[in-house]
Design a protein around this motif. Sequence first.
Motif, PDB file in Angstrom:
ATOM      1  N   GLN A 173      31.038 -26.040 -39.381  1.00  0.00           N
ATOM      2  CA  GLN A 173      29.793 -25.271 -39.241  1.00  0.00           C
ATOM      3  C   GLN A 173      28.613 -26.104 -39.719  1.00  0.00           C
ATOM      4  OE1 GLN A 173      30.375 -22.190 -42.641  1.00  0.00           O
ATOM      5  NE2 GLN A 173      28.274 -22.936 -42.874  1.00  0.00           N
ATOM      6  N   PRO A 174      27.396 -25.762 -39.283  1.00  0.00           N
ATOM      7  CA  PRO A 174      26.219 -26.358 -39.914  1.00  0.00           C
ATOM      8  C   PRO A 174      26.105 -25.895 -41.356  1.00  0.00           C
ATOM      9  CG  PRO A 174      25.666 -25.398 -37.776  1.00  0.00           C
ATOM     10  CD  PRO A 174      27.037 -24.918 -38.144  1.00  0.00           C
ATOM     11  N   ARG A 175      25.414 -26.661 -42.161  1.00  0.00           N
ATOM     12  CA  ARG A 175      25.145 -26.253 -43.535  1.00  0.00           C
ATOM     13  C   ARG A 175      23.992 -25.244 -43.522  1.00  0.00           C
ATOM     14  NH1 ARG A 175      22.915 -29.534 -47.840  1.00  0.00           N
ATOM     15  NH2 ARG A 175      22.909 -28.332 -49.795  1.00  0.00           N
ATOM     16  N   GLN A 176      24.160 -24.130 -44.203  1.00  0.00           N
ATOM     17  CA  GLN A 176      23.089 -23.137 -44.304  1.00  0.00           C
ATOM     18  C   GLN A 176      22.244 -23.452 -45.533  1.00  0.00           C
ATOM     19  OE1 GLN A 176      25.956 -19.627 -43.509  1.00  0.00           O
ATOM     20  NE2 GLN A 176      24.027 -18.961 -42.610  1.00  0.00           N
ATOM     21  N   PRO A 177      20.951 -23.690 -45.332  1.00  0.00           N
ATOM     22  CA  PRO A 177      20.100 -24.096 -46.458  1.00  0.00           C
ATOM     23  C   PRO A 177      20.071 -23.039 -47.556  1.00  0.00           C
ATOM     24  CG  PRO A 177      18.781 -23.508 -44.540  1.00  0.00           C
ATOM     25  CD  PRO A 177      20.192 -23.555 -44.087  1.00  0.00           C
ATOM     26  N   CYS A 178      20.144 -23.499 -48.799  1.00  0.00           N
ATOM     27  CA  CYS A 178      20.238 -22.639 -49.974  1.00  0.00           C
ATOM     28  C   CYS A 178      18.991 -22.792 -50.836  1.00  0.00           C
ATOM     29  CB  CYS A 178      21.489 -23.031 -50.764  1.00  0.00           C
ATOM     30  SG  CYS A 178      21.684 -22.210 -52.345  1.00  0.00           S
ATOM     31  N   PHE A 179      18.597 -21.719 -51.515  1.00  0.00           N
ATOM     32  CA  PHE A 179      17.411 -21.754 -52.373  1.00  0.00           C
ATOM     33  C   PHE A 179      17.529 -22.808 -53.472  1.00  0.00           C
ATOM     34  CE2 PHE A 179      20.212 -19.020 -54.805  1.00  0.00           C
ATOM     35  CZ  PHE A 179      19.890 -19.268 -56.134  1.00  0.00           C
ATOM     36  N   LYS A 180      18.763 -23.236 -53.775  1.00  0.00           N
ATOM     37  CA  LYS A 180      18.949 -24.224 -54.834  1.00  0.00           C
ATOM     38  C   LYS A 180      18.420 -25.603 -54.429  1.00  0.00           C
ATOM     39  CE  LYS A 180      22.779 -21.659 -56.831  1.00  0.00           C
ATOM     40  NZ  LYS A 180      24.227 -21.579 -57.084  1.00  0.00           N
ATOM     41  N   LEU A 181      18.287 -25.849 -53.129  1.00  0.00           N
ATOM     42  CA  LEU A 181      17.600 -27.068 -52.682  1.00  0.00           C
ATOM     43  C   LEU A 181      16.170 -27.082 -53.207  1.00  0.00           C
ATOM     44  CD1 LEU A 181      18.639 -27.520 -48.946  1.00  0.00           C
ATOM     45  CD2 LEU A 181      18.980 -29.172 -50.774  1.00  0.00           C
ATOM     46  N   GLY A 182      15.528 -25.921 -53.135  1.00  0.00           N
ATOM     47  CA  GLY A 182      14.164 -25.809 -53.631  1.00  0.00           C
ATOM     48  C   GLY A 182      14.066 -26.023 -55.125  1.00  0.00           C
ATOM     49  N   ILE A 183      15.094 -25.568 -55.849  1.00  0.00           N
ATOM     50  CA  ILE A 183      15.121 -25.772 -57.301  1.00  0.00           C
ATOM     51  C   ILE A 183      15.228 -27.254 -57.617  1.00  0.00           C
ATOM     52  CG2 ILE A 183      16.508 -25.412 -59.385  1.00  0.00           C
ATOM     53  CD1 ILE A 183      17.184 -22.637 -58.303  1.00  0.00           C
ATOM     54  N   ARG A 184      16.112 -27.948 -56.910  1.00  0.00           N
ATOM     55  CA  ARG A 184      16.304 -29.375 -57.195  1.00  0.00           C
ATOM     56  C   ARG A 184      15.016 -30.164 -56.981  1.00  0.00           C
ATOM     57  NH1 ARG A 184      20.988 -33.813 -55.715  1.00  0.00           N
ATOM     58  NH2 ARG A 184      19.745 -35.582 -56.401  1.00  0.00           N
ATOM     59  N   HIS A 185      14.279 -29.828 -55.943  1.00  0.00           N
ATOM     60  CA  HIS A 185      13.092 -30.609 -55.597  1.00  0.00           C
ATOM     61  C   HIS A 185      11.792 -29.925 -56.014  1.00  0.00           C
ATOM     62  CE1 HIS A 185      15.403 -33.626 -53.448  1.00  0.00           C
ATOM     63  NE2 HIS A 185      16.119 -32.643 -52.947  1.00  0.00           N
ATOM     64  N   GLN A 186      11.919 -28.808 -56.719  1.00  0.00           N
ATOM     65  CA  GLN A 186      10.761 -28.049 -57.202  1.00  0.00           C
ATOM     66  C   GLN A 186       9.815 -27.673 -56.057  1.00  0.00           C
ATOM     67  OE1 GLN A 186       9.228 -30.635 -60.356  1.00  0.00           O
ATOM     68  NE2 GLN A 186      10.586 -29.664 -61.839  1.00  0.00           N
ATOM     69  N   ARG A 187      10.435 -27.320 -54.929  1.00  0.00           N
ATOM     70  CA  ARG A 187       9.690 -26.861 -53.752  1.00  0.00           C
ATOM     71  C   ARG A 187      10.419 -25.643 -53.195  1.00  0.00           C
ATOM     72  NH1 ARG A 187       6.327 -30.912 -51.396  1.00  0.00           N
ATOM     73  NH2 ARG A 187       5.864 -29.376 -49.790  1.00  0.00           N
ATOM     74  N   PRO A 188      10.042 -24.432 -53.617  1.00  0.00           N
ATOM     75  CA  PRO A 188      10.762 -23.228 -53.198  1.00  0.00           C
ATOM     76  C   PRO A 188      10.844 -23.050 -51.686  1.00  0.00           C
ATOM     77  CG  PRO A 188       9.249 -22.724 -54.980  1.00  0.00           C
ATOM     78  CD  PRO A 188       8.941 -24.126 -54.552  1.00  0.00           C
ATOM     79  N   GLU A 189       9.885 -23.622 -50.965  1.00  0.00           N
ATOM     80  CA  GLU A 189       9.851 -23.448 -49.512  1.00  0.00           C
ATOM     81  C   GLU A 189      10.762 -24.433 -48.776  1.00  0.00           C
ATOM     82  OE1 GLU A 189       6.356 -26.308 -50.373  1.00  0.00           O
ATOM     83  OE2 GLU A 189       7.624 -24.840 -51.428  1.00  0.00           O
ATOM     84  N   LEU A 190      11.454 -25.292 -49.492  1.00  0.00           N
ATOM     85  CA  LEU A 190      12.249 -26.342 -48.853  1.00  0.00           C
ATOM     86  C   LEU A 190      13.374 -25.784 -47.991  1.00  0.00           C
ATOM     87  CD1 LEU A 190      13.002 -29.272 -48.355  1.00  0.00           C
ATOM     88  CD2 LEU A 190      14.195 -29.297 -50.562  1.00  0.00           C
ATOM     89  N   ALA A 191      14.088 -24.787 -48.488  1.00  0.00           N
ATOM     90  CA  ALA A 191      15.208 -24.236 -47.712  1.00  0.00           C
ATOM     91  C   ALA A 191      14.735 -23.693 -46.371  1.00  0.00           C
ATOM     92  CB  ALA A 191      15.920 -23.144 -48.508  1.00  0.00           C
ATOM     93  N   ALA A 192      13.589 -23.009 -46.369  1.00  0.00           N
ATOM     94  CA  ALA A 192      13.044 -22.486 -45.116  1.00  0.00           C
ATOM     95  C   ALA A 192      12.656 -23.611 -44.169  1.00  0.00           C
ATOM     96  CB  ALA A 192      11.847 -21.586 -45.404  1.00  0.00           C
ATOM     97  N   GLN A 193      12.136 -24.695 -44.717  1.00  0.00           N
ATOM     98  CA  GLN A 193      11.747 -25.839 -43.883  1.00  0.00           C
ATOM     99  C   GLN A 193      12.969 -26.529 -43.292  1.00  0.00           C
ATOM    100  OE1 GLN A 193       8.800 -26.429 -42.912  1.00  0.00           O
ATOM    101  NE2 GLN A 193       8.862 -28.509 -42.064  1.00  0.00           N
ATOM    102  N   VAL A 194      14.037 -26.621 -44.055  1.00  0.00           N
ATOM    103  CA  VAL A 194      15.292 -27.185 -43.542  1.00  0.00           C
ATOM    104  C   VAL A 194      15.789 -26.351 -42.356  1.00  0.00           C
ATOM    105  CG1 VAL A 194      17.740 -27.540 -44.081  1.00  0.00           C
ATOM    106  CG2 VAL A 194      15.981 -28.283 -45.700  1.00  0.00           C
ATOM    107  N   GLN A 195      15.741 -25.037 -42.517  1.00  0.00           N
ATOM    108  CA  GLN A 195      16.166 -24.145 -41.439  1.00  0.00           C
ATOM    109  C   GLN A 195      15.264 -24.295 -40.220  1.00  0.00           C
ATOM    110  OE1 GLN A 195      17.130 -20.030 -42.547  1.00  0.00           O
ATOM    111  NE2 GLN A 195      15.925 -19.339 -40.794  1.00  0.00           N
ATOM    112  N   GLN A 196      13.964 -24.376 -40.445  1.00  0.00           N
ATOM    113  CA  GLN A 196      13.005 -24.462 -39.348  1.00  0.00           C
ATOM    114  C   GLN A 196      13.167 -25.758 -38.552  1.00  0.00           C
ATOM    115  OE1 GLN A 196      10.900 -22.250 -38.119  1.00  0.00           O
ATOM    116  NE2 GLN A 196      10.077 -23.674 -36.593  1.00  0.00           N
ATOM    117  N   THR A 197      13.368 -26.870 -39.238  1.00  0.00           N
ATOM    118  CA  THR A 197      13.520 -28.162 -38.567  1.00  0.00           C
ATOM    119  C   THR A 197      14.877 -28.319 -37.888  1.00  0.00           C
ATOM    120  OG1 THR A 197      14.348 -29.171 -40.607  1.00  0.00           O
ATOM    121  CG2 THR A 197      11.967 -29.342 -40.176  1.00  0.00           C
ATOM    122  N   GLY A 198      15.872 -27.606 -38.392  1.00  0.00           N
ATOM    123  CA  GLY A 198      17.241 -27.805 -37.900  1.00  0.00           C
ATOM    124  C   GLY A 198      17.914 -29.003 -38.525  1.00  0.00           C
TER     125      GLY A 198
END
Length: 229
Positions: A121-146
């Motif tokens: 399966q594809p990896r489903q972006p998790c909010f913890k990506l945002g925690i690691r990079h201190q960018r809460p919107e990162l998971a949504a951006q990963v999903q948006q870009t594919g």
Amino acid sequence: MSREIINSRIVSLNVGTPVEAMHGSKPIQTGIYKTASRSRHYLGKTGLTGDGQADLVNHGGPDKAVCVYFERHFPYWEEWLGDKLSYGAFGENWTVSDWTEHDLCIGDVVQAGEVVVQVSQPRQPCFKLGIRHQRPELAAQVQQTGYTGFYFRVLKEGEVGAGENLKVLERHPAAITLAEANRVMYKGKADLEGMSALLAVEELSDSWKQTLSGRIERLQQETRGGHSD
């Protein structure tokens, strides 16, 4: 999509065990902090030695034994984040060269030395990506870009390390790419034909089968005039 693709390789093997991080004012456990290892690691059915996940409901397990991310996406994220990234920055176990989500299909079988793995399966972006990079919107951006990366299940266990060549042994006949799977999951939520085609791939992970089955059932209820709350 071309049925023949060039080989890839593991440019970095990354592991890490769960640590505590702050989610707002709340401490949580997360395995998102992976770092490169120069050692060879044994890959079993549920993952690599020396690696671990905190949330075993949504991460890890046989369908998600290896989290993989594409080296080719790093320049985009470095520009977007305004920072230089190290391998493992997306919590991936394997950072791989050359390929992207457009190259691999659900059910494809890949060899890495003595190890044999299969795309689940594809990896489903998790909010913890945002925690690691201190960018809460990162998971949504990963999903948006594919630019999600993906997971392997393990068909043949063995030792593996950075530098290992990756060779596609079998291309799945359905030829549903990771990119198409992402489209169906995130942008084709009313695409019954697309969801049904993806669901028909036996090698798709159980969690995605459950999500898609539930979505199809709700859509069918709406079509029959039922309620989908």
